[in-house]
Design a protein around this motif. Structure first.
Motif, PDB file in Angstrom:
ATOM      1  N   PHE A 170       0.821  -1.220   0.000  1.00  0.00           N
ATOM      2  CA  PHE A 170       0.000   0.000   0.000  1.00  0.00           C
ATOM      3  C   PHE A 170       0.854   1.268   0.000  1.00  0.00           C
ATOM      4  O   PHE A 170       0.509   2.248  -0.662  1.00  0.00           O
ATOM      5  CB  PHE A 170      -0.976  -0.012   1.182  1.00  0.00           C
ATOM      6  CG  PHE A 170      -2.251  -0.747   0.888  1.00  0.00           C
ATOM      7  CD1 PHE A 170      -3.307  -0.108   0.231  1.00  0.00           C
ATOM      8  CD2 PHE A 170      -2.406  -2.072   1.223  1.00  0.00           C
ATOM      9  CE1 PHE A 170      -4.491  -0.784  -0.060  1.00  0.00           C
ATOM     10  CE2 PHE A 170      -3.585  -2.761   0.931  1.00  0.00           C
ATOM     11  CZ  PHE A 170      -4.626  -2.120   0.289  1.00  0.00           C
ATOM     12  N   VAL A 171       1.959   1.251   0.739  1.00  0.00           N
ATOM     13  CA  VAL A 171       2.828   2.442   0.752  1.00  0.00           C
ATOM     14  C   VAL A 171       3.411   2.676  -0.644  1.00  0.00           C
ATOM     15  O   VAL A 171       3.509   3.810  -1.117  1.00  0.00           O
ATOM     16  CB  VAL A 171       3.932   2.301   1.836  1.00  0.00           C
ATOM     17  CG1 VAL A 171       5.051   3.310   1.627  1.00  0.00           C
ATOM     18  CG2 VAL A 171       3.325   2.500   3.216  1.00  0.00           C
ATOM     19  N   GLU A 172       3.743   1.590  -1.332  1.00  0.00           N
ATOM     20  CA  GLU A 172       4.227   1.729  -2.716  1.00  0.00           C
ATOM     21  C   GLU A 172       3.122   2.258  -3.616  1.00  0.00           C
ATOM     22  O   GLU A 172       3.336   3.158  -4.430  1.00  0.00           O
ATOM     23  CB  GLU A 172       4.741   0.371  -3.219  1.00  0.00           C
ATOM     24  CG  GLU A 172       5.249   0.446  -4.649  1.00  0.00           C
ATOM     25  CD  GLU A 172       5.696  -0.890  -5.201  1.00  0.00           C
ATOM     26  OE1 GLU A 172       5.946  -1.831  -4.405  1.00  0.00           O
ATOM     27  OE2 GLU A 172       5.805  -0.996  -6.437  1.00  0.00           O
ATOM     28  N   HIS A 173       1.936   1.699  -3.471  1.00  0.00           N
ATOM     29  CA  HIS A 173       0.793   2.112  -4.301  1.00  0.00           C
ATOM     30  C   HIS A 173       0.512   3.615  -4.144  1.00  0.00           C
ATOM     31  O   HIS A 173       0.193   4.303  -5.104  1.00  0.00           O
ATOM     32  CB  HIS A 173      -0.438   1.290  -3.896  1.00  0.00           C
ATOM     33  CG  HIS A 173      -1.645   1.549  -4.732  1.00  0.00           C
ATOM     34  ND1 HIS A 173      -2.115   0.667  -5.669  1.00  0.00           N
ATOM     35  CD2 HIS A 173      -2.497   2.621  -4.770  1.00  0.00           C
ATOM     36  CE1 HIS A 173      -3.193   1.172  -6.258  1.00  0.00           C
ATOM     37  NE2 HIS A 173      -3.449   2.355  -5.723  1.00  0.00           N
ATOM     38  N   LEU A 174       0.642   4.089  -2.926  1.00  0.00           N
ATOM     39  CA  LEU A 174       0.382   5.510  -2.652  1.00  0.00           C
ATOM     40  C   LEU A 174       1.299   6.420  -3.486  1.00  0.00           C
ATOM     41  O   LEU A 174       0.945   7.542  -3.803  1.00  0.00           O
ATOM     42  CB  LEU A 174       0.602   5.768  -1.150  1.00  0.00           C
ATOM     43  CG  LEU A 174       0.337   7.165  -0.605  1.00  0.00           C
ATOM     44  CD1 LEU A 174      -1.128   7.555  -0.767  1.00  0.00           C
ATOM     45  CD2 LEU A 174       0.735   7.248   0.870  1.00  0.00           C
ATOM     46  N   ASP A 175       2.475   5.905  -3.847  1.00  0.00           N
ATOM     47  CA  ASP A 175       3.446   6.691  -4.624  1.00  0.00           C
ATOM     48  C   ASP A 175       3.666   6.066  -6.010  1.00  0.00           C
ATOM     49  O   ASP A 175       4.753   6.179  -6.588  1.00  0.00           O
ATOM     50  CB  ASP A 175       4.769   6.746  -3.842  1.00  0.00           C
ATOM     51  CG  ASP A 175       5.735   7.786  -4.411  1.00  0.00           C
ATOM     52  OD1 ASP A 175       5.270   8.739  -5.082  1.00  0.00           O
ATOM     53  OD2 ASP A 175       6.950   7.638  -4.206  1.00  0.00           O
ATOM     54  N   ALA A 176       2.638   5.389  -6.537  1.00  0.00           N
ATOM     55  CA  ALA A 176       2.770   4.713  -7.843  1.00  0.00           C
ATOM     56  C   ALA A 176       3.239   5.697  -8.908  1.00  0.00           C
ATOM     57  O   ALA A 176       2.720   6.809  -9.005  1.00  0.00           O
ATOM     58  CB  ALA A 176       1.432   4.094  -8.237  1.00  0.00           C
ATOM     59  N   GLY A 177       4.222   5.290  -9.693  1.00  0.00           N
ATOM     60  CA  GLY A 177       4.803   6.174 -10.717  1.00  0.00           C
ATOM     61  C   GLY A 177       6.009   6.919 -10.197  1.00  0.00           C
ATOM     62  O   GLY A 177       6.838   7.413 -10.955  1.00  0.00           O
TER      63      GLY A 177
END
Ligand code: SF4
Ligand code: SF4
Length: 238
Positions: free
Chosen positions: A159-166
């Motif tokens: 989720f932490v990665e998803h929050l900064d996707a891209g």
């Protein structure tokens, strides 16, 4: 202006996720104590947003201290990941190899450690927070994580990665060094490729939750979904 507002929202959401993570981990009995810091190596990884968060929350004096510590440490060898957690999930789904770079704790201690204590402890990235063990690592020669705790940490990493996707993902020290030399703006941190040895954060392709933990993690996942949705709309694929 819109970008700055969006960044502020994401930074606030990240802080909420950290709080939820710390609360979830409090249910386990870990052997980690103050000044037990064998896990504080130069190999921690992080997202660009987590660096933006840290820069936002620390005062000028503390940021200057980081600059001095990084300069003193010099360019040591560090783990530079080929793959993110969601990249790993995607590779597994597609039946591809999930190999990564070599990672050796003997490459050195994190320069932000002082007398066994983290100098940025309240704002440390998730990559540091997930390092826990039910027996002292020095005694066992490695960290010992209960299977369910491992599932929870993996879900939070996703989720932490998803929050900064891209955005960018890489060595914590590499990204800190970059952020110290470059002013954060609406583009917050550079995309993949601008900093050698970094890769790109991905959206969640599927959550890596073993069947026996699906029910036990349902509420946690719902809370995480709610937090993320406020930033980027419905999480249709997560
Ligand atoms: S993960 Fe291991 S080295 Fe790190 S604080 Fe916990 S017991 Fe100590
Ligand atoms: S940032 Fe702090 S918690 Fe993370 S590795 Fe460095 S000293 Fe340890």
């Amino acid at each position: 202006m819109t970008c700055i507002v969006k960044l502020n929202n994401a930074v606030d959401t990240l802080e909420e996720i950290y709080t939820l993570f710390d609360k979830a981990m409090a249910a386990f009995s870990f052997a980690c104590t103050k000044q037990c810091a064998d896990c504080c190596t130069c190999n921690v990884t992080t997202t660009g947003l987590e660096i933006a968060y840290l820069q936002d929350r620390l005062d000028a004096g503390r940021l200057d201290d980081i600059r001095v510590r990084l300069a003193r440490a010099g360019q040591t060898r560090r783990f530079r990941p080929f793959q993110t957690t969601n990249g790993f999930a995607l590779a597994c789904m597609e039946g591809r190899d999930a190999d990564d770079q070599e990672n050796d704790p003997s490459w050195g201690t994190c320069p932000l450690l002082e007398d066994g204590i983290c100098t940025i402890y309240p704002v440390r990235p998730l990559g540091c927070r997930v390092m826990m063990s039910t027996t002292p690592c020095r005694q066992a020669g490695q960290a010992d994580m209960p299977f369910f705790a491992l599932t929870i940490t993996t879900v939070f990493m996703q989720f932490v990665e998803h929050l900064d996707a891209g955005g960018v993902y890489g060595s914590f020290l590499d990204l800190l060094e970059y952020a110290q030399k470059n002013v954060l703006d609406c583009n917050r941190l550079p995309k993949k490729g601008k900093i050698p040895g970094t890769t790109q954060n991905l959206k969640i392709p599927a959550l890596m939750i073993p069947p026996e933990h699906v029910e036990k993690t349902r509420n946690l996942v719902q809370s995480l979904r709610r937090m993320i949705q406020e930033n980027d709309g419905p999480l249709s694929s997560a």
